[in-house]
Design an enzyme around this catalytic site. Sequence first.
Site, mmCIF file in Angstrom:
data_model
loop_
_atom_site.group_PDB
_atom_site.id
_atom_site.type_symbol
_atom_site.label_atom_id
_atom_site.label_comp_id
_atom_site.label_asym_id
_atom_site.label_seq_id
_atom_site.Cartn_x
_atom_site.Cartn_y
_atom_site.Cartn_z
ATOM 1 N N GLU A 260 -44.310 63.376 -12.259
ATOM 2 C CA GLU A 260 -44.775 64.497 -12.822
ATOM 3 C C GLU A 260 -44.207 65.325 -11.609
ATOM 4 O O GLU A 260 -45.502 66.440 -11.803
ATOM 5 C CB GLU A 260 -45.537 64.271 -13.716
ATOM 6 C CG GLU A 260 -45.832 63.590 -13.823
ATOM 7 C CD GLU A 260 -47.155 63.547 -15.255
ATOM 8 O OE1 GLU A 260 -47.585 63.099 -16.431
ATOM 9 O OE2 GLU A 260 -48.039 63.822 -14.573
ATOM 10 N N PRO A 261 -42.766 65.279 -10.839
ATOM 11 C CA PRO A 261 -42.648 66.842 -9.879
ATOM 12 C C PRO A 261 -42.647 68.441 -10.621
ATOM 13 O O PRO A 261 -41.998 68.026 -11.914
ATOM 14 C CB PRO A 261 -41.991 66.187 -9.231
ATOM 15 C CG PRO A 261 -40.738 65.568 -9.985
ATOM 16 C CD PRO A 261 -41.753 64.774 -11.608
ATOM 17 N N GLY A 262 -43.344 69.658 -10.780
ATOM 18 C CA GLY A 262 -42.926 70.515 -9.811
ATOM 19 C C GLY A 262 -42.647 71.199 -9.341
ATOM 20 O O GLY A 262 -41.102 71.278 -9.177
ATOM 21 N N ARG B 106 -49.466 83.898 -6.625
ATOM 22 C CA ARG B 106 -49.843 83.175 -5.600
ATOM 23 C C ARG B 106 -50.996 83.442 -4.360
ATOM 24 O O ARG B 106 -52.105 83.091 -4.175
ATOM 25 C CB ARG B 106 -49.028 81.668 -5.449
ATOM 26 C CG ARG B 106 -48.582 81.444 -6.853
ATOM 27 C CD ARG B 106 -47.577 80.465 -6.255
ATOM 28 N NE ARG B 106 -48.081 79.037 -5.829
ATOM 29 C CZ ARG B 106 -48.351 78.732 -4.827
ATOM 30 N NH1 ARG B 106 -47.515 79.733 -3.856
ATOM 31 N NH2 ARG B 106 -49.226 77.666 -4.451
ATOM 32 N N TYR C 91 -54.927 82.379 -4.542
ATOM 33 C CA TYR C 91 -54.375 81.045 -3.882
ATOM 34 C C TYR C 91 -55.452 81.332 -2.341
ATOM 35 O O TYR C 91 -54.962 80.655 -1.714
ATOM 36 C CB TYR C 91 -53.907 80.201 -4.044
ATOM 37 C CG TYR C 91 -53.974 79.582 -5.484
ATOM 38 C CD1 TYR C 91 -54.726 78.844 -6.559
ATOM 39 C CD2 TYR C 91 -52.537 80.083 -5.900
ATOM 40 C CE1 TYR C 91 -53.944 78.924 -7.932
ATOM 41 C CE2 TYR C 91 -51.984 80.092 -7.165
ATOM 42 C CZ TYR C 91 -52.765 79.115 -8.054
ATOM 43 O OH TYR C 91 -52.441 78.498 -9.837
ATOM 44 N N CYS D 242 -52.643 98.485 -9.728
ATOM 45 C CA CYS D 242 -53.806 98.648 -9.011
ATOM 46 C C CYS D 242 -55.158 97.929 -9.098
ATOM 47 O O CYS D 242 -56.157 97.706 -9.246
ATOM 48 C CB CYS D 242 -54.019 99.985 -9.463
ATOM 49 S SG CYS D 242 -53.236 101.337 -10.379
HETATM 50 N N1 LLP Z 1 -48.475 66.487 -13.514
HETATM 51 C C1 LLP Z 1 -49.965 67.589 -14.026
HETATM 52 C C2 LLP Z 1 -50.711 66.801 -14.565
HETATM 53 C C3 LLP Z 1 -50.316 68.622 -13.630
HETATM 54 O O1 LLP Z 1 -51.404 69.652 -13.865
HETATM 55 C C4 LLP Z 1 -49.147 68.866 -12.608
HETATM 56 C C5 LLP Z 1 -49.424 70.684 -11.738
HETATM 57 C C6 LLP Z 1 -48.266 68.536 -12.665
HETATM 58 C C7 LLP Z 1 -48.194 66.977 -12.629
HETATM 59 C C8 LLP Z 1 -47.051 69.728 -11.396
HETATM 60 O O2 LLP Z 1 -47.442 69.228 -10.115
HETATM 61 P P1 LLP Z 1 -46.743 69.780 -9.281
HETATM 62 O O3 LLP Z 1 -45.933 68.318 -8.523
HETATM 63 O O4 LLP Z 1 -45.847 70.805 -9.283
HETATM 64 O O5 LLP Z 1 -47.796 70.248 -8.475
HETATM 65 N N2 LLP Z 1 -50.522 77.310 -10.168
HETATM 66 C C9 LLP Z 1 -50.795 76.878 -9.087
HETATM 67 C C10 LLP Z 1 -50.763 75.178 -9.265
HETATM 68 C C11 LLP Z 1 -51.119 74.605 -10.663
HETATM 69 C C12 LLP Z 1 -50.875 73.153 -10.523
HETATM 70 C C13 LLP Z 1 -51.346 72.398 -12.054
HETATM 71 N N3 LLP Z 1 -50.479 71.274 -12.952
HETATM 72 C C14 LLP Z 1 -49.759 77.131 -7.842
HETATM 73 O O6 LLP Z 1 -49.310 78.270 -8.173
HETATM 74 O O7 LLP Z 1 -49.921 76.340 -6.763
#
Ligand code: LLP
Length: 420
Positions: free
Chosen positions: A277-279, A316, A320, A348
């Site tokens: 599940e890459p984002g 971000r 974080y 602001c």
């Molecule tokens: N699968 C599940 C169940 C997740 O909760 C997430 C991300 C992903 C896949 C994708 O993860 P990735 O490959 O993108 O790391 N807003 C934060 C990141 C929150 C991630 C939430 N879950 C940031 O800007 O670093």
Amino acid sequence: RHCFSKAPDGFLYCEGVRVQDTMDAAERSPFYLYSKDQITRNFEAYREALEGLRSIVGYAVKANNNFKILEHLRGLGCGAVLVSGNELRLALRAGFDPARCIFNGNGKLLEDLVLAAEKGVFVNIDSEFDLENIVTAARIAGKKVPVLLRINPDVDPQVHPYVATGNKTSKFGIRNEKLQWFLDAIKSHSNDIKLVGAHCHLGSTITKVDIFRDAAVLMVNYIDQIREQGFELEYLNIGGGLGIDYHHTDAILPTPMDLIDTVRELVLSRDLTLIIEPGRSLIANTCCLVNRVTGVKTNGTKNFVVVDGSMAELIRPSLYGAYQHIELVSPPPSDAEVSTFDVVGPVCESADFLGKDRELPTPAKGAGLVVHDAGAYCMSMASTYNLKMRPPEYWIDNGKMVKIRHAETFDDFMRFFDGL
Ligand code: LLP
């Protein structure tokens, strides 16, 4: 090869186009600028890594929900991971195959589960009440729902606590001590749901593949245990979470190939289909937030570059303490003094910064300044705080700059009050 690079002429380019030129063409700044080809290359890296395995790549839509980007990823053969009814609707609208979609989340609503059941997407079970809702949704839809059990394997991902999800104190998934309860409950609802796999997601920005390996070993043990009870599990979903090189230090970070290679043998040994599940690792490095310098100021010993982008478009760093690389898009005048600056926006809040203590040549008013690696969790987390309306988005496609999302405007905002 990376899409954004500084050429010997001192200008920053995106796929052969000067970023300075995109600033002249964009309807306003700040704006997001993507490389379509980089998205393709990032997906191809996963496809190559997965050769020889049965697999589904589920793109985590939360990272970036631009409709044109979703259509492009779908066209490449990607599936989608959704965490809300609207993300599910969007993925369906973009033409994703429901059989390659996974509905995740710890607070899925019944009405959204009904839609998922009707369409036949995989659904993750996160808790007792979630299981109950999934069964109810299956009955309402008159469909048997394929489910995965989201297991919290208690592995420390060694990341910022806000983005750790698979450790003891996290709100996500089920713990070992409840496993038997869930298996019994799933068995008793076998008319409405079919357990087809096990899922975990450890966290985000993970830069050591051993962490994935440790989790996969635990998960495969769970799968053995669950299969012993007569369930025909086919899928192991190891979630997303692979980090990227935000610091631009040329540190050797694991690639999709490294990630898949650490789990390949385990997956093959149990004859499983692997879901990932890459984002971030698909989309983050395909984009910059392009800003214009409004001015430079000094308070005591502290120097500030004030730009038109802010925490509203890119939260971000504020949320974080994340580092995202910053640079100017054009060569500075030869007499520009190099100093240490905080790069801040006009919002602001003292939390409104894009970068702290950055060495930069003092930029002129109107100079272009980019924040790199802005493709993931930037636009999708953007707000309209201070009425900074969300920016337009463009990508470079075949050497041409093409708009892929309109800018939000003041009129869009006033429309919410029409007729009230
Ligand atoms: N699968 C599940 C169940 C997740 O909760 C997430 C991300 C992903 C896949 C994708 O993860 P990735 O490959 O993108 O790391 N807003 C934060 C990141 C929150 C991630 C939430 N879950 C940031 O800007 O670093």
